[in-house]
Motif scaffolding. Structure first.
Motif, PDB file in Angstrom:
ATOM      1  N   LEU A  42       0.827  -1.211   0.000  1.00  0.00           N
ATOM      2  CA  LEU A  42       0.000   0.000   0.000  1.00  0.00           C
ATOM      3  C   LEU A  42       0.863   1.263   0.000  1.00  0.00           C
ATOM      4  CD1 LEU A  42      -2.944  -0.823   2.439  1.00  0.00           C
ATOM      5  CD2 LEU A  42      -3.142  -0.114   0.045  1.00  0.00           C
ATOM      6  N   LEU A  43       1.936   1.254   0.784  1.00  0.00           N
ATOM      7  CA  LEU A  43       2.832   2.412   0.839  1.00  0.00           C
ATOM      8  C   LEU A  43       3.524   2.639  -0.518  1.00  0.00           C
ATOM      9  CD1 LEU A  43       4.347   1.775   4.377  1.00  0.00           C
ATOM     10  CD2 LEU A  43       2.979   3.776   3.707  1.00  0.00           C
ATOM     11  N   ILE A  44       3.887   1.537  -1.187  1.00  0.00           N
ATOM     12  CA  ILE A  44       4.493   1.662  -2.523  1.00  0.00           C
ATOM     13  C   ILE A  44       3.491   2.275  -3.491  1.00  0.00           C
ATOM     14  CG2 ILE A  44       5.363   0.338  -4.501  1.00  0.00           C
ATOM     15  CD1 ILE A  44       6.513  -1.664  -2.411  1.00  0.00           C
ATOM     16  N   GLU A  45       2.219   1.822  -3.396  1.00  0.00           N
ATOM     17  CA  GLU A  45       1.186   2.359  -4.285  1.00  0.00           C
ATOM     18  C   GLU A  45       0.957   3.837  -4.010  1.00  0.00           C
ATOM     19  OE1 GLU A  45      -3.404   1.345  -5.699  1.00  0.00           O
ATOM     20  OE2 GLU A  45      -2.382   0.049  -4.240  1.00  0.00           O
ATOM     21  N   LEU A  46       0.943   4.220  -2.724  1.00  0.00           N
ATOM     22  CA  LEU A  46       0.799   5.643  -2.377  1.00  0.00           C
ATOM     23  C   LEU A  46       1.975   6.460  -2.909  1.00  0.00           C
ATOM     24  CD1 LEU A  46      -0.583   5.514   1.271  1.00  0.00           C
ATOM     25  CD2 LEU A  46      -1.540   6.884  -0.602  1.00  0.00           C
ATOM     26  N   SER A  47       3.181   5.931  -2.756  1.00  0.00           N
ATOM     27  CA  SER A  47       4.375   6.623  -3.242  1.00  0.00           C
ATOM     28  C   SER A  47       4.297   6.843  -4.750  1.00  0.00           C
ATOM     29  CB  SER A  47       5.616   5.799  -2.883  1.00  0.00           C
ATOM     30  OG  SER A  47       6.773   6.358  -3.454  1.00  0.00           O
ATOM     31  N   ASP A  48       3.791   5.832  -5.450  1.00  0.00           N
ATOM     32  CA  ASP A  48       3.710   5.913  -6.915  1.00  0.00           C
ATOM     33  C   ASP A  48       2.714   6.971  -7.368  1.00  0.00           C
ATOM     34  OD1 ASP A  48       4.714   4.870  -9.359  1.00  0.00           O
ATOM     35  OD2 ASP A  48       2.796   3.876  -9.692  1.00  0.00           O
ATOM     36  N   GLU A  49       1.696   7.248  -6.546  1.00  0.00           N
ATOM     37  CA  GLU A  49       0.690   8.251  -6.899  1.00  0.00           C
ATOM     38  C   GLU A  49       1.294   9.656  -7.012  1.00  0.00           C
ATOM     39  OE1 GLU A  49      -2.558   8.102  -7.662  1.00  0.00           O
ATOM     40  OE2 GLU A  49      -2.439   5.916  -7.669  1.00  0.00           O
ATOM     41  N   PHE A  50       2.454   9.887  -6.356  1.00  0.00           N
ATOM     42  CA  PHE A  50       3.048  11.231  -6.332  1.00  0.00           C
ATOM     43  C   PHE A  50       4.227  11.377  -7.300  1.00  0.00           C
ATOM     44  CE2 PHE A  50       0.961  10.753  -2.223  1.00  0.00           C
ATOM     45  CZ  PHE A  50       0.209  11.914  -2.170  1.00  0.00           C
ATOM     46  N   PHE A  51       4.395  10.375  -8.202  1.00  0.00           N
ATOM     47  CA  PHE A  51       5.486  10.461  -9.189  1.00  0.00           C
ATOM     48  C   PHE A  51       5.276  11.674 -10.083  1.00  0.00           C
ATOM     49  CE2 PHE A  51       7.326   9.285 -13.351  1.00  0.00           C
ATOM     50  CZ  PHE A  51       8.653   9.140 -12.956  1.00  0.00           C
ATOM     51  N   ASN A  52       6.329  12.471 -10.230  1.00  0.00           N
ATOM     52  CA  ASN A  52       6.318  13.685 -11.059  1.00  0.00           C
ATOM     53  C   ASN A  52       5.396  14.781 -10.514  1.00  0.00           C
ATOM     54  OD1 ASN A  52       8.236  13.208 -12.996  1.00  0.00           O
ATOM     55  ND2 ASN A  52       6.821  12.245 -14.432  1.00  0.00           N
ATOM     56  N   ALA A  62       7.655   5.872   0.588  1.00  0.00           N
ATOM     57  CA  ALA A  62       8.589   4.813   0.187  1.00  0.00           C
ATOM     58  C   ALA A  62       9.569   4.497   1.312  1.00  0.00           C
ATOM     59  CB  ALA A  62       9.348   5.223  -1.076  1.00  0.00           C
ATOM     60  N   ASN A  63      10.025   5.509   2.037  1.00  0.00           N
ATOM     61  CA  ASN A  63      10.985   5.295   3.124  1.00  0.00           C
ATOM     62  C   ASN A  63      10.339   4.521   4.275  1.00  0.00           C
ATOM     63  OD1 ASN A  63      13.689   5.739   4.154  1.00  0.00           O
ATOM     64  ND2 ASN A  63      12.724   7.079   5.677  1.00  0.00           N
ATOM     65  N   GLU A  64       9.075   4.836   4.575  1.00  0.00           N
ATOM     66  CA  GLU A  64       8.367   4.087   5.615  1.00  0.00           C
ATOM     67  C   GLU A  64       8.193   2.634   5.184  1.00  0.00           C
ATOM     68  OE1 GLU A  64       4.083   4.011   8.014  1.00  0.00           O
ATOM     69  OE2 GLU A  64       4.586   5.712   6.698  1.00  0.00           O
ATOM     70  N   GLY A  65       7.826   2.427   3.911  1.00  0.00           N
ATOM     71  CA  GLY A  65       7.677   1.065   3.385  1.00  0.00           C
ATOM     72  C   GLY A  65       8.990   0.303   3.436  1.00  0.00           C
ATOM     73  N   LEU A  66      10.126   0.984   3.172  1.00  0.00           N
ATOM     74  CA  LEU A  66      11.439   0.354   3.198  1.00  0.00           C
ATOM     75  C   LEU A  66      11.762  -0.178   4.593  1.00  0.00           C
ATOM     76  CD1 LEU A  66      14.146  -0.298   1.790  1.00  0.00           C
ATOM     77  CD2 LEU A  66      14.904   2.015   2.413  1.00  0.00           C
ATOM     78  N   LYS A  67      11.477   0.618   5.609  1.00  0.00           N
ATOM     79  CA  LYS A  67      11.768   0.197   6.984  1.00  0.00           C
ATOM     80  C   LYS A  67      10.967  -1.052   7.357  1.00  0.00           C
ATOM     81  CE  LYS A  67      12.820   4.907   8.578  1.00  0.00           C
ATOM     82  NZ  LYS A  67      12.344   6.036   9.413  1.00  0.00           N
ATOM     83  N   ILE A  68       9.661  -1.050   6.991  1.00  0.00           N
ATOM     84  CA  ILE A  68       8.809  -2.202   7.325  1.00  0.00           C
ATOM     85  C   ILE A  68       9.265  -3.444   6.557  1.00  0.00           C
ATOM     86  CG2 ILE A  68       6.446  -3.115   7.252  1.00  0.00           C
ATOM     87  CD1 ILE A  68       5.472  -0.177   7.469  1.00  0.00           C
ATOM     88  N   ALA A  69       9.589  -3.270   5.265  1.00  0.00           N
ATOM     89  CA  ALA A  69      10.017  -4.399   4.430  1.00  0.00           C
ATOM     90  C   ALA A  69      11.309  -5.008   4.954  1.00  0.00           C
ATOM     91  CB  ALA A  69      10.194  -3.941   2.980  1.00  0.00           C
ATOM     92  N   GLN A  70      12.266  -4.144   5.382  1.00  0.00           N
ATOM     93  CA  GLN A  70      13.535  -4.650   5.917  1.00  0.00           C
ATOM     94  C   GLN A  70      13.310  -5.378   7.235  1.00  0.00           C
ATOM     95  OE1 GLN A  70      15.759  -0.960   5.953  1.00  0.00           O
ATOM     96  NE2 GLN A  70      16.817  -1.470   4.016  1.00  0.00           N
ATOM     97  N   SER A  71      12.413  -4.869   8.036  1.00  0.00           N
ATOM     98  CA  SER A  71      12.118  -5.497   9.323  1.00  0.00           C
ATOM     99  C   SER A  71      11.430  -6.848   9.129  1.00  0.00           C
ATOM    100  CB  SER A  71      11.224  -4.577  10.164  1.00  0.00           C
ATOM    101  OG  SER A  71      10.842  -5.199  11.363  1.00  0.00           O
ATOM    102  N   ALA A  72      10.565  -6.936   8.112  1.00  0.00           N
ATOM    103  CA  ALA A  72       9.806  -8.168   7.875  1.00  0.00           C
ATOM    104  C   ALA A  72      10.556  -9.156   6.992  1.00  0.00           C
ATOM    105  CB  ALA A  72       8.460  -7.829   7.230  1.00  0.00           C
ATOM    106  N   GLY A  73      11.709  -8.756   6.481  1.00  0.00           N
ATOM    107  CA  GLY A  73      12.456  -9.638   5.571  1.00  0.00           C
ATOM    108  C   GLY A  73      11.782  -9.778   4.215  1.00  0.00           C
ATOM    109  N   TYR A  74      10.981  -8.776   3.820  1.00  0.00           N
ATOM    110  CA  TYR A  74      10.249  -8.777   2.554  1.00  0.00           C
ATOM    111  C   TYR A  74      11.152  -8.147   1.489  1.00  0.00           C
ATOM    112  CZ  TYR A  74       6.435  -7.661  -0.739  1.00  0.00           C
ATOM    113  OH  TYR A  74       5.629  -7.540  -1.848  1.00  0.00           O
TER     114      TYR A  74
END
Length: 648
Positions: A42-52, A62-74
């Motif tokens: 969901l965070l990736i999709e939200l981040s993509d909505e603001f491209f350009n 995207a940074n919030e999603g990165l932290k969660i993904a690294q923590s979850a091993g995703y």
């Protein structure tokens, strides 16, 4: 112009409202999601909505999603978040950091062989290298991107072609730029349509086609606002202002420059900010040099933050490290390949040694066998010489047998005219005695009548003598060796002649022989190219075999008990490009277990001394030499039919 701008603003508000509605729905769902992977997506999709449109929002989500993904091993989510964060660094002008992140993501997708995501990474690397000014590297990634996109994805191919055109535009290669940018417009459905219009406008501006360029800029304004693409919208303001500045419309140039600067400052588009400062500096030189200088200083400050030496070195370092890593991968692959080659060579060497041992062993064995084979060869050659001598004798016997049958037929055929000659000769002797008496008595009337009878008889003697002469000449011609040359021959006449010879020959040899002979000749056959003597031998052999078959059955107890009537029929037919002869008998037939052997040399069903087994073999060879076919069909106890087919 103000009315047009007002319309664009209203259109943008409506479009932004629609996008906002989607973003709001995502934001409402986000707090309710507890599962980490779904939350990252969901965070990736939200981040993509603001491209350009809003780099800060890209980075935030995207940074919030990165932290969660690294923590979850995703790991997959981590890479997608890094890809989005690279969009942020590209938007704000930090191309070195963007490239560093993209190279990590690209390597991950390559390791997974995820071909679907690679075109997007190639396009982002192209953007970073192009905007940095490294057009050769950008061109390299544009080619990789076009190769990786499936041919049916028209929307993506449109923007991919336009991106390659933008690289050529940056290299001042306007012909190639025009080719790819025009190709992008050929697709009816396009992604990033506003940016494609913008690049076409910039190209026509460079080609000094102001009206066309302005037309594309107008389309770009409409599409970019609809797409909520503020980065390229700022670029369109800048490009339009530059076009007006070059045309001498300073006020318009300043107006569009200010509009672009407002967006660039608000959204932190540093590259566009530099371009706006430079545009305004150039425009204000004509009206206020102090203001122009201030804008120029601002441009230098921002430009230095974007393109300073440290960042250039950093970008080059990333590029060098990536090339070094790729080189190490290639070296490792080559090393592994070399090891495999060595293993293969060792296996081959071992195989060669084993083969050599086997060959030596076999050679010794062959030497022993060769001695034995030589002895067997000598024995076989001796047997072969004896067999050939026997074969020659049998063939000669077959020829003599055929000649005897032919001679018997000739004797019967010629006997009839000779009988007439002898009979009329006896009558003439008596008439000559009567003529002599009449002349002595002076009876001239009787002498004249006897003379006329003598003349008539002489005519008949002459006629039958000529007939016998013709038979002898014909038989002499057929008895000569075949010259092996085909000639046009009346086929029905040839068949009929040899049928009669066979029939007469058998009657001479066996006075008790009786059989019905039925002929049915197709009158449309006419002349066909054959060797008459050879075909005659075939017909003679088959007719004799048929007579032999019915005669043998006629002598059996079955024939006497069932009122058997021996019959042989000969039928000729005209087929398409072929002539067929059917020779049928109602004898005992040929057993099915031997019917496939009857054309083999020396195979015969006749008792010893009555056949050599070469008649059908020679017939088979003659028919094949004529380009025809011969086959036998039989039903045991009911008779046989031999079918000859010849080219017409």
């Amino acid at each position: 112009m103000k009315f047009s701008l007002l319309f664009l603003v209203l259109f943008c508000v409506i479009t932004a409202s629609a996008q906002r509605s989607h973003i709001d729905s995502l934001l409402r769902v986000l707090p309710t999601v507890k599962e980490d992977i779904t939350r990252v997506n969901l965070l990736i999709e939200l981040s993509d909505e603001f491209f350009n449109s809003n780099p800060d929002s890209i980075f935030l989500f995207a940074n919030e999603g990165l932290k969660i993904a690294q923590s979850a091993g995703y790991l997959d989510g981590e890479m997608r978040c890094k890809e989005k964060i690279s969009d942020y660094w590209w938007a704000v002008g930090d191309y070195a950091t963007a490239v560093k992140l993209l190279l990590q993501v690209l390597e991950y997708y390559k390791s997974k062989h995820d071909e679907d995501k690679m075109p997007r990474i190639y396009s982002n690397l192209l953007n970073s290298y192009r905007d940095q000014g490294d057009f050769n590297e950008a061109l390299h990634y544009s080619s990789l991107m076009l190769q990786a996109i499936p041919k049916h994805l028209d929307k993506i191919l449109a923007v991919a072609n336009a991106m390659k055109g933008s690289v050529y535009f940056g290299m001042n290669n306007y012909d190639s730029a025009h080719f790819y940018l025009a190709k992008a417009l050929e697709y009816p459905d396009r992604l990033s349509e506003g940016w494609i219009f913008l690049m076409n406008g910039r190209l026509y501006a460079k080609l000094n086609k102001t009206a066309t360029a302005l037309g594309f800029y107008k389309k770009a304004f409409e599409s970019l606002r609809a797409e909520n693409n503020y980065k390229d919208l700022a670029g369109t303001f800048i490009s339009t202002g530059m076009l007006y500045e070059q045309a001498g419309y300073t006020d318009s140039a300043i107006y569009y420059g200010m509009q672009g600067l407002e967006i660039a400052n608000d959204k932190k588009f540093n590259k566009e900010k530099v371009e706006c400062y430079l545009l305004l500096s150039t425009a204000f030189e004509k009206v206020n040099t102090k203001t122009a200088l201030e804008y120029y200083k601002q441009a230098l400050i921002v430009k230095d933050s974007l393109f300073n030496q440290d960042k250039q070195k950093q970008l080059l370092s990333y590029k060098f490290n990536e090339e070094l890593r790729q080189s190490e991968i290639r070296n490792a692959r080559q090393l592994a390949l070399n090891k495999n080659k060595i293993v293969v060579l060792l296996v081959l060497l071992l195989c060669l040694v084993l083969i050599a041992i086997i060959l030596v062993r076999n050679n010794r064995h062959k030497q022993k066998l060769n001695v034995l084979l030589q002895q067997q060869k000598d024995e076989i050659q001796s047997n072969l010489r004896e067999l050939k001598a026997t074969q020659s004798q049998l063939i000669q016997s077959e020829k003599m047998a055929s000649l005897g049958e032919l001679t018997a037929g000739i004797a019967h055929e010629i006997q009839n005219p000779l009988n007439f000659v002898n009979n009329f000769s006896e009558i003439n002797k008596e008439l000559l005695g009567d003529l002599s008496t009449s002349l002595e008595q002076g009876n001239l009337e009787d002498a004249k009548a006897l003379t006329n009878d003598l003349l008539a008889n002489e005519e008949k003697i002459h006629h039958h003598g000529n007939r016998a002469d013709g038979i002898v000449k014909g038989m002499l011609q057929h008895s000569r060796n075949s010259p092996g040359i085909k000639e046009k021959t009346d086929f029905n006449k040839l068949v009929d002649e040899y049928v009669r010879l066979a029939n007469n020959g058998l009657r001479v040899k066996d006075k008790l022989f009786t059989a019905s002979l039925v002929t049915d000749f197709d009158k449309t056959i006419g002349d066909i190219p054959v060797i008459p003597q050879d075909i005659g031998r075939v017909i003679l052999n088959l007719i004799n075999n048929a007579f032999y078959a019915v005669n043998e059955k006629n002598a059996s107890a079955f024939a006497k008990a069932n009122n058997y009537e021996p019959t042989v029929s000969i039928v000729t037919k005209k087929l398409v490009n072929k002539v067929e002869v059917d020779i049928r008998d109602n004898g005992n037939g040929i057993p099915q277990q031997i019917i496939d052997k009857i054309f083999q040399p020396f195979f015969t069903t006749k008792p010893t001394g009555q056949g050599t087994g070469l008649g059908l073999s020679i017939a088979y060879d003659i028919i094949k030499a004529h380009g025809g076919e011969i086959r036998a069909e039989s039903k045991e106890g009911e008779g046989s039919v031999f079918v000859i087919t010849l080219p017409a």
